[in-house]
Motif scaffolding. Structure first.
Motif, PDB file in Angstrom:
ATOM      1  N   ARG A 193      -4.810   0.155   5.825  1.00  0.00           N
ATOM      2  CA  ARG A 193      -3.987  -1.048   5.702  1.00  0.00           C
ATOM      3  C   ARG A 193      -2.780  -0.938   6.608  1.00  0.00           C
ATOM      4  O   ARG A 193      -2.275   0.144   6.887  1.00  0.00           O
ATOM      5  CB  ARG A 193      -3.483  -1.233   4.259  1.00  0.00           C
ATOM      6  CG  ARG A 193      -4.562  -1.556   3.269  1.00  0.00           C
ATOM      7  CD  ARG A 193      -5.014  -2.996   3.468  1.00  0.00           C
ATOM      8  NE  ARG A 193      -6.095  -3.342   2.591  1.00  0.00           N
ATOM      9  CZ  ARG A 193      -7.372  -3.452   2.969  1.00  0.00           C
ATOM     10  NH1 ARG A 193      -7.725  -3.216   4.192  1.00  0.00           N
ATOM     11  NH2 ARG A 193      -8.304  -3.794   2.110  1.00  0.00           N
ATOM     12  N   CYS A 203      -2.828  -4.455  -0.371  1.00  0.00           N
ATOM     13  CA  CYS A 203      -3.815  -3.407  -0.656  1.00  0.00           C
ATOM     14  C   CYS A 203      -4.413  -3.641  -2.035  1.00  0.00           C
ATOM     15  O   CYS A 203      -3.702  -3.607  -3.040  1.00  0.00           O
ATOM     16  CB  CYS A 203      -3.158  -2.031  -0.580  1.00  0.00           C
ATOM     17  SG  CYS A 203      -4.312  -0.677  -0.896  1.00  0.00           S
ATOM     18  N   HIS A 253      -6.068   4.155   3.105  1.00  0.00           N
ATOM     19  CA  HIS A 253      -6.644   2.882   2.652  1.00  0.00           C
ATOM     20  C   HIS A 253      -6.900   1.903   3.795  1.00  0.00           C
ATOM     21  O   HIS A 253      -7.359   0.787   3.544  1.00  0.00           O
ATOM     22  CB  HIS A 253      -5.715   2.223   1.622  1.00  0.00           C
ATOM     23  CG  HIS A 253      -5.568   3.035   0.393  1.00  0.00           C
ATOM     24  ND1 HIS A 253      -4.558   2.798  -0.518  1.00  0.00           N
ATOM     25  CD2 HIS A 253      -6.278   4.075  -0.117  1.00  0.00           C
ATOM     26  CE1 HIS A 253      -4.664   3.650  -1.521  1.00  0.00           C
ATOM     27  NE2 HIS A 253      -5.690   4.441  -1.290  1.00  0.00           N
ATOM     28  N   CYS A 307       0.835  -1.198   0.000  1.00  0.00           N
ATOM     29  CA  CYS A 307       0.000   0.000   0.000  1.00  0.00           C
ATOM     30  C   CYS A 307       0.874   1.253   0.000  1.00  0.00           C
ATOM     31  O   CYS A 307       1.834   1.351   0.755  1.00  0.00           O
ATOM     32  CB  CYS A 307      -0.924  -0.003   1.216  1.00  0.00           C
ATOM     33  SG  CYS A 307      -2.158   1.307   1.149  1.00  0.00           S
TER      34      CYS A 307
END
Length: 103
Positions: free
Chosen positions: A78, A84, A76, A70
């Motif tokens: 993560r 990701c 996001h 990521c």
């Protein structure tokens, strides 16, 4: 309390969000590492040993392939050990360092 074991194949498909939780027993506060994958650590009367178990659990997780890492983990949602889906397979448009732009 025995630790639950997970297979590597199952661990790759699960989302790992380990944390140290504080609970109480007959003597006082106890700390235990728990993860959403079902792995739990043993009870400790201090936080540092439980934190070490958490770090060991993260170290045993499979490494994320370079193409699935990521680029914006906070946005996001993560962690560095999770692939990701949004960033997977995307290439960077360009590198500002190559253009001579100071950052």
């Amino acid at each position: 309390m025995p630790r639950k074991k997970t297979t590597k194949k199952a661990a790759a498909a699960l989302r790992h969000r380990p944390k140290v939780v504080r609970t109480a027993d007959d003597v006082g506060a106890v700390y235990r590492m728990t993860c959403t994958c079902g792995t739990t650590g043993r009870d400790w009367y201090a936080r540092p040993p439980a934190k070490e178990e958490l770090e060991r659990h993260i170290a045993t997780l499979p490494r994320v392939p370079a193409g699935q890492e990521c680029r914006d983990p906070k946005r996001h949602d993560r962690r560095h050990w999770e692939p990701c889906g949004l960033c997977a397979g995307q290439e960077a448009l360009f590198d500002l360092a190559d253009l001579g732009v100071a950052g």
